[in-house]
Design a protein around this motif. Structure first.
Motif, mmCIF file in Angstrom:
data_model
loop_
_atom_site.group_PDB
_atom_site.id
_atom_site.type_symbol
_atom_site.label_atom_id
_atom_site.label_comp_id
_atom_site.label_asym_id
_atom_site.label_seq_id
_atom_site.Cartn_x
_atom_site.Cartn_y
_atom_site.Cartn_z
ATOM 1 N N ARG A 99 0.824 -1.223 0.000
ATOM 2 C CA ARG A 99 0.000 0.000 0.000
ATOM 3 C C ARG A 99 0.854 1.267 0.000
ATOM 4 N N TRP A 100 1.927 1.211 -0.766
ATOM 5 C CA TRP A 100 2.787 2.385 -0.900
ATOM 6 C C TRP A 100 2.412 3.128 -2.170
ATOM 7 N N THR A 101 2.544 4.431 -2.116
ATOM 8 C CA THR A 101 2.401 5.216 -3.342
ATOM 9 C C THR A 101 3.769 5.260 -4.038
ATOM 10 N N GLN A 102 3.763 5.743 -5.258
ATOM 11 C CA GLN A 102 5.052 5.894 -5.954
ATOM 12 C C GLN A 102 5.945 6.865 -5.188
ATOM 13 N N ALA A 103 5.323 7.879 -4.617
ATOM 14 C CA ALA A 103 6.102 8.868 -3.845
ATOM 15 C C ALA A 103 6.738 8.216 -2.613
ATOM 16 N N ASP A 104 5.982 7.303 -1.947
ATOM 17 C CA ASP A 104 6.538 6.588 -0.776
ATOM 18 C C ASP A 104 7.770 5.782 -1.183
ATOM 19 N N LEU A 105 7.598 5.036 -2.276
ATOM 20 C CA LEU A 105 8.707 4.190 -2.733
ATOM 21 C C LEU A 105 9.906 5.049 -3.144
ATOM 22 N N ALA A 106 9.617 6.154 -3.824
ATOM 23 C CA ALA A 106 10.698 7.057 -4.256
ATOM 24 C C ALA A 106 11.473 7.568 -3.045
ATOM 25 N N LYS A 107 10.725 7.882 -1.978
ATOM 26 C CA LYS A 107 11.374 8.385 -0.765
ATOM 27 C C LYS A 107 12.267 7.321 -0.139
ATOM 28 N N GLY A 158 15.287 6.980 -2.338
ATOM 29 C CA GLY A 158 16.100 8.188 -2.514
ATOM 30 C C GLY A 158 16.175 8.639 -3.953
ATOM 31 N N VAL A 159 15.102 8.399 -4.695
ATOM 32 C CA VAL A 159 15.056 8.861 -6.090
ATOM 33 C C VAL A 159 13.765 9.671 -6.285
ATOM 34 N N SER A 160 13.570 10.193 -7.477
ATOM 35 C CA SER A 160 12.359 10.982 -7.736
ATOM 36 C C SER A 160 11.188 10.058 -8.086
ATOM 37 N N ARG A 161 9.968 10.591 -7.953
ATOM 38 C CA ARG A 161 8.784 9.800 -8.317
ATOM 39 C C ARG A 161 8.800 9.494 -9.815
ATOM 40 N N ASN A 162 9.373 10.423 -10.598
ATOM 41 C CA ASN A 162 9.504 10.174 -12.048
ATOM 42 C C ASN A 162 10.312 8.911 -12.316
ATOM 43 N N SER A 163 11.363 8.717 -11.522
ATOM 44 C CA SER A 163 12.211 7.529 -11.698
ATOM 45 C C SER A 163 11.411 6.263 -11.416
ATOM 46 N N VAL A 164 10.672 6.277 -10.306
ATOM 47 C CA VAL A 164 9.869 5.097 -9.936
ATOM 48 C C VAL A 164 8.860 4.794 -11.040
ATOM 49 N N ASN A 165 8.202 5.832 -11.527
ATOM 50 C CA ASN A 165 7.201 5.654 -12.587
ATOM 51 C C ASN A 165 7.835 5.055 -13.846
ATOM 52 N N ALA A 166 8.986 5.593 -14.249
ATOM 53 C CA ALA A 166 9.646 5.102 -15.472
ATOM 54 C C ALA A 166 10.100 3.649 -15.308
#
Lengths: 69, 139
Positions: free
Chosen positions: A18-26, A29-37
């Motif tokens: 139940r993590w958002t992309q922003a949670d995972l990015a945090k 230590g990368v940007s949400r754009n990175s997680v999405n890509a």
């Protein structure tokens, strides 16, 4: 540049926690754009980042990333 | 488009406007020195951020744009300047710009400055476009 990256199940693993992309990015230590890509297979992460992802989800790199070769 | 790309575009525009101001007006020598120092500081920061940025996707986009700008932007810039030189009547235009400018540059120096400026504009444009295309391909 436009080739598709490796398949992976990061989206599923993230949803299970139940993590958002922003949670995972945090966490990574990368940007949400990175997680999405990475999730969409548009970008293959570096080895250090791939191992970081694997450690975070307590799995091996091979379990998360699928080699299509 | 990430913040870094936008800030690079803004910095390029500011640098261009600064050069245009220094060229068009009789700016004091200290202003030119301060502007040159700021340009060097900005370049150093941009260079360091490529390799020390925490986000590898962002670093990859900058490396890609640098590769395109150097591989395609440089020949394009050279071709553009060569075309400018070969354009009929360009010397008259440069002479009038030199006469308009209050910096006291000769027409030859004005032509050189314009050539360098247009080359840099071309390189910045190729950099910004290639980086935008790269980001669009990763969405």
């Amino acid at each position: 540049m436009f080739e598709l990256g490796m398949k992976n199940n990061i989206r599923v693993l993230r949803a299970e926690r139940r993590w958002t992309q922003a949670d995972l990015a945090k966490e990574l230590g990368v940007s949400r754009n990175s997680v999405n890509a990475i999730e969409n297979g548009k970008y293959d992460p570096s080895l250090p980042l791939a191992f970081k992802i694997a450690r975070l989800f307590e799995q091996t790199v091979e379990e998360i990333f699928e080699d299509e070769g | 488009m990430p913040t870094s790309t936008r800030s690079q575009i803004v910095a390029s525009i500011v640098i261009f406007l600064g050069v245009a101001y220094l060229f068009a007006f009789d700016a004091p020598f200290i202003a030119t020195v301060i502007f040159a120092v700021l340009c060097v500081v900005w370049s150093a920061w941009a260079f360091i951020s490529i390799f020390r940025g925490s986000d590898e996707l962002q670093s990859a986009s900058i490396r890609y744009a640098l590769a395109v700008a150097s591989g395609i932007g440089v020949p394009l810039s050279l071709a553009f300047v060569m075309l400018m030189i070969a354009t009929p009547g360009i010397q008259g235009v440069i002479t009038s710009i030199a006469a308009f400018s209050k910096s006291g540059l000769s027409p030859a120096a004005t032509g050189f400055a314009l050539g360098v400026t247009f080359s840099l504009i071309m390189l910045c444009a190729v950099f910004a476009i290639s980086q935008s295309v790269w980001w669009a391909s990763k969405r």
